[in-house]
Design a protein around this motif. Structure first.
Motif, PDB file in Angstrom:
ATOM      1  N   VAL A 223       0.810  -1.219   0.000  1.00  0.00           N
ATOM      2  CA  VAL A 223       0.000   0.000   0.000  1.00  0.00           C
ATOM      3  C   VAL A 223       0.844   1.271   0.000  1.00  0.00           C
ATOM      4  N   MET A 224       2.112   1.155   0.381  1.00  0.00           N
ATOM      5  CA  MET A 224       2.932   2.363   0.446  1.00  0.00           C
ATOM      6  C   MET A 224       3.194   2.954  -0.927  1.00  0.00           C
ATOM      7  N   ASP A 225       2.935   2.190  -1.980  1.00  0.00           N
ATOM      8  CA  ASP A 225       3.054   2.712  -3.343  1.00  0.00           C
ATOM      9  C   ASP A 225       1.762   3.374  -3.823  1.00  0.00           C
ATOM     10  N   TRP A 226       0.702   3.293  -3.031  1.00  0.00           N
ATOM     11  CA  TRP A 226      -0.588   3.835  -3.441  1.00  0.00           C
ATOM     12  C   TRP A 226      -0.646   5.341  -3.191  1.00  0.00           C
ATOM     13  N   PRO A 227      -1.487   6.054  -3.928  1.00  0.00           N
ATOM     14  CA  PRO A 227      -1.665   7.480  -3.670  1.00  0.00           C
ATOM     15  C   PRO A 227      -2.593   7.734  -2.490  1.00  0.00           C
ATOM     16  N   PHE A 228      -2.587   8.948  -2.033  1.00  0.00           N
ATOM     17  CA  PHE A 228      -3.633   9.468  -1.135  1.00  0.00           C
ATOM     18  C   PHE A 228      -4.898   9.569  -1.979  1.00  0.00           C
TER      19      PHE A 228
END
Length: 362
Positions: A223-228
């Motif tokens: 998930v750390m690659d996902w955007p806000f």
């Protein structure tokens, strides 16, 4: 005991710490809690979003980017805003006022956020100029800079009374009396209370609760690659952090100043909206918390000298934007404290001094 200073700053959160650093001189910072940043400053979603908030906030945020970058507190993270059915008006307003955003296809959005539900959004907008903010690093940077210029921080010193004595303010705490020519009110949600103690003009400052849930990441997803992400109507948002997902209903419930806690009903509603947007089943909440964001009716900060109480300076009403705007807002405020003109680079971003002036409430 009695201690004298030229300036007393009430509040050691981001607002108080940043104005002390910007002024760069010997002064006193009074903090009610045993450590600075206990309330709103330590309970932020910690995002740098230049297209977020009313026009003055956006101008201050743009003027703050260089400082944040040089301080090393930003980590790039894109933002995707979704417009589901019923939010066309909010989408139109966003696109009319935004800078640097672009509409993207669902396929591109799905590449960035694989769990996005097809059919949820009628429009998706991408902002590539957003970032995470290391709030603790930023706060400590301000406090170190302030101390290096002679500022003194007193924690555990709740202001109980404020009086005017000749040409000075007399500020009482339970065990010490402090004197100063100028008071800077950076007390956050307690700002109106501090103003009342000093006999200052009435500022319609309203603390509002914001709730946050920490959810485990879906198994197998980085998930750390996902955007806000969030919706343009501001009814929920989600931010990856420390390998988990922070989800908020973006609630703004008026409350009295207090040590805030999460609203379970609001959290449940926000999580439901998040699930409908993403299809991620939420089976448990690992942790939750609440914070206070304080606003006046027009949504802009209140910065400037009081119109009734001499040498009483307001620095309140930052809402949910205080951290991202703090570099520019503190420089702006410091200039006004010294009765100088506002910095040109901030004004060139489209900020108008009267939009923040306490006199707009007279």
């Amino acid at each position: 005991m009695k201690e004298g200073y030229d300036i007393i700053v009430v509040g050691a959160g981001i607002a108080g710490a940043s104005i002390a650093a910007a002024l760069g001189r010997k002064l006193l910072i009074l903090e009610t809690e045993e450590r600075p940043g206990y309330h709103s400053s330590g309970r932020s979603a910690a995002a740098f979003v230049p297209n977020y908030g009313p026009a003055p906030i956006r101008a201050l945020t743009r003027a703050s980017r260089k400082f944040h970058q040089e301080a090393g507190v930003l980590t790039g993270r894109e933002t995707m805003l979704l417009a589901p059915h019923g939010q066309q008006a909010e989408f139109d307003t966003l696109m009319r006022e935004q800078q640097g955003m672009r509409e993207i296809s669902f396929a591109e959005a799905r590449q960035k956020f694989p769990r996005l539900n097809e059919g949820y959004a009628e429009h998706v907008v991408l902002d590539m100029n957003t970032a995470d903010i290391d709030v603790d690093l930023l706060h400590q940077h301000y406090l170190r800079q302030a101390r290096s210029k002679g500022a003194v921080l007193h924690c555990g010193q709740r202001v109980t009374a404020i009086e005017r004595d000749a040409q000075q303010w007399v500020v009482h705490t339970p065990n010490i009396v402090f004197r100063a020519k100028t008071i800077i009110n950076a007390a956050g949600a307690w700002g109106a209370i501090v103003g009342n103690l000093a006999g200052a003009q009435i500022i319609p400052l309203q603390p509002k609760r914001r709730s946050m849930a920490v959810l485990p990441a879906p198994e197998g997803d980085n998930v750390m690659d996902w955007p806000f992400i969030g919706d343009v109507g501001e009814t929920w948002y989600c931010k990856p952090q420390s390998g988990k997902l922070l989800v908020s209903p973006a609630d703004a419930t008026p409350v009295d100043p207090h040590d805030a806690y999460a609203d379970d009903v609001a959290l449940a509603e926000g999580i439901d909206r998040f699930q409908r947007a993403t299809g991620i089943d939420v089976n448990r909440v690992e942790h939750s918390w609440g914070g206070l964001r304080s606003f006046v009716p027009d949504g802009n900060p209140v910065v400037g000298y009081d119109k009734e109480a001499p040498d009483f300076f307001w620095l309140v009403g930052q809402g949910g934007y205080g951290i991202q705007t703090s570099p520019a807002l503190s420089r702006f405020a410091a200039a006004l404290v010294d009765r100088k003109s506002a910095p040109d680079d901030i004004l060139k971003q489209g900020l108008y001094v009267h939009d923040l002036d306490p006199g707009r409430f007279k």
